[in-house]
Enzyme design. Structure first.
Site, mmCIF file in Angstrom:
data_model
loop_
_atom_site.group_PDB
_atom_site.id
_atom_site.type_symbol
_atom_site.label_atom_id
_atom_site.label_comp_id
_atom_site.label_asym_id
_atom_site.label_seq_id
_atom_site.Cartn_x
_atom_site.Cartn_y
_atom_site.Cartn_z
ATOM 1 N N GLY A 33 1.241 -1.751 -0.234
ATOM 2 C CA GLY A 33 -0.483 -0.310 0.094
ATOM 3 C C GLY A 33 0.970 1.469 -0.245
ATOM 4 O O GLY A 33 1.699 0.648 0.345
ATOM 5 N N ASN A 34 0.457 1.894 0.251
ATOM 6 C CA ASN A 34 0.841 3.179 0.235
ATOM 7 C C ASN A 34 0.207 4.840 1.415
ATOM 8 O O ASN A 34 -1.131 4.644 1.881
ATOM 9 C CB ASN A 34 1.046 4.563 -0.961
ATOM 10 C CG ASN A 34 -0.234 4.433 -1.744
ATOM 11 O OD1 ASN A 34 -0.907 5.281 -1.142
ATOM 12 N ND2 ASN A 34 -0.648 3.712 -2.652
ATOM 13 N N HIS A 35 1.326 5.514 1.502
ATOM 14 C CA HIS A 35 0.613 6.418 3.010
ATOM 15 C C HIS A 35 -0.766 7.391 2.396
ATOM 16 O O HIS A 35 -0.778 8.402 3.301
ATOM 17 C CB HIS A 35 1.252 7.221 3.649
ATOM 18 C CG HIS A 35 2.578 6.849 4.070
ATOM 19 N ND1 HIS A 35 2.755 5.751 5.235
ATOM 20 C CD2 HIS A 35 4.075 6.425 3.549
ATOM 21 C CE1 HIS A 35 3.424 5.268 5.936
ATOM 22 N NE2 HIS A 35 4.626 5.533 4.947
ATOM 23 N N ALA A 100 -3.628 7.639 -5.709
ATOM 24 C CA ALA A 100 -1.901 7.369 -5.257
ATOM 25 C C ALA A 100 -2.710 5.476 -5.635
ATOM 26 O O ALA A 100 -2.190 4.891 -4.674
ATOM 27 C CB ALA A 100 -1.992 7.108 -3.942
#
Ligand code: CTP
Ligand code: CA
Length: 224
Positions: A33-35, A100
């Site tokens: 995943g990402n932030h 994102a």
């Protein structure tokens, strides 16, 4: 009521917004995943609805609460987001892709939890499909397509290249070097490039105010 809505600048206009991260599963308990918090996309969807638009918000996994007057579609992976975007794009006069999206996803998803064993371990990844570029290829002259660019170096060059390559009308540059910009924050600092590659630099603002600025630029395109 409908009578009030009629006078708003985006009354009756269909808008699609993407928000949040995507999660790419590795096994039943893990993902890449990402932030991204989804805050920017939710602020945009909220502002578009406030301007009278019929908003479809395609959201990756976030903690954000659903918005009134916004049709929310939840997705998890980049592949699911692509399908949801393809189904909604043709009907959308304005599309803003603030999600994102993961650039890579595991080639294989393990059906059982991967047990720790060897000292070194790697996961084979393959590129995801670029959703924004895919939509850019089928865009008609009546549609407005807006993307984001998140950069850490040579920011303006990279953002302008993405605007051209993905056939966008506007690109919103987020530089992670700007204090006040980026993930998980309530503020953002953006620079917008249009198709003439003219730039507008904005100060640090709340994501609500940033959403207003982005909508103002989009409304200008509709009047041009
Ligand atoms: N994007 C997308 N689909 C992907 C990857 C990115 O639609 N598979 C979109 C994002 O929603 C964003 C824009 O492309 O609007 C730019 O994302 P960014 O990560 O800055 O650029 P990339 O083209 O992915 O290039 P890179 O990560 O290598 O800088
Ligand atoms: Ca990327």
């Amino acid at each position: 009521t409908d009578t009030i809505k009629k006078d708003l600048p985006l009354s009756g206009i269909k808008v699609m917004v993407t928000a949040g991260p995507t999660y790419e599963p590795i096994d039943p308990v893990r993902f890449i995943g990402n932030h991204s918090s989804g805050k920017m996309g939710f602020a945009l969807a909220d502002e578009m609805a406030r301007l009278g638009a019929e908003v479809t918000l395609i959201s990756g996994p976030t903690a954000e609460k659903s918005l009134q007057h916004v049709n929310r579609i939840n997705v998890t992976t980049a592949a699911e987001m692509l399908e949801a975007c393809k189904s909604n794009f043709q009907d959308s006069a304005i599309t803003v892709m603030s999600a994102a999206v993961a650039d890579y996803t595991p080639v294989h998803v393990a059906s059982q939890k991967i047990k720790k064993a060897t000292e070194e371990f790697s996961i084979e990844l393959k590129k995801t499909i670029d959703i924004l570029a895919t939509l850019g290829q089928t865009k008609t002259k009546d549609q407005i397509l807006v993307g984001f660019a998140l950069e850490t170096n040579n920011e303006e060059e990279h953002a302008k290249a993405k605007l051209v390559k993905k056939n966008l009308d506007l690109i919103i540059l987020n530089s992670l070097n700007d204090p006040g910009a980026g993930f998980q924050k309530d503020t953002n600092k953006i620079t917008i490039f249009n198709q003439c590659l003219e730039k507008t630099v904005y100060t640090v603002k709340s994501k609500t105010e940033v959403a207003k600025d982005i909508c103002t630029e989009i409304l200008k395109l509709r009047q041009a």
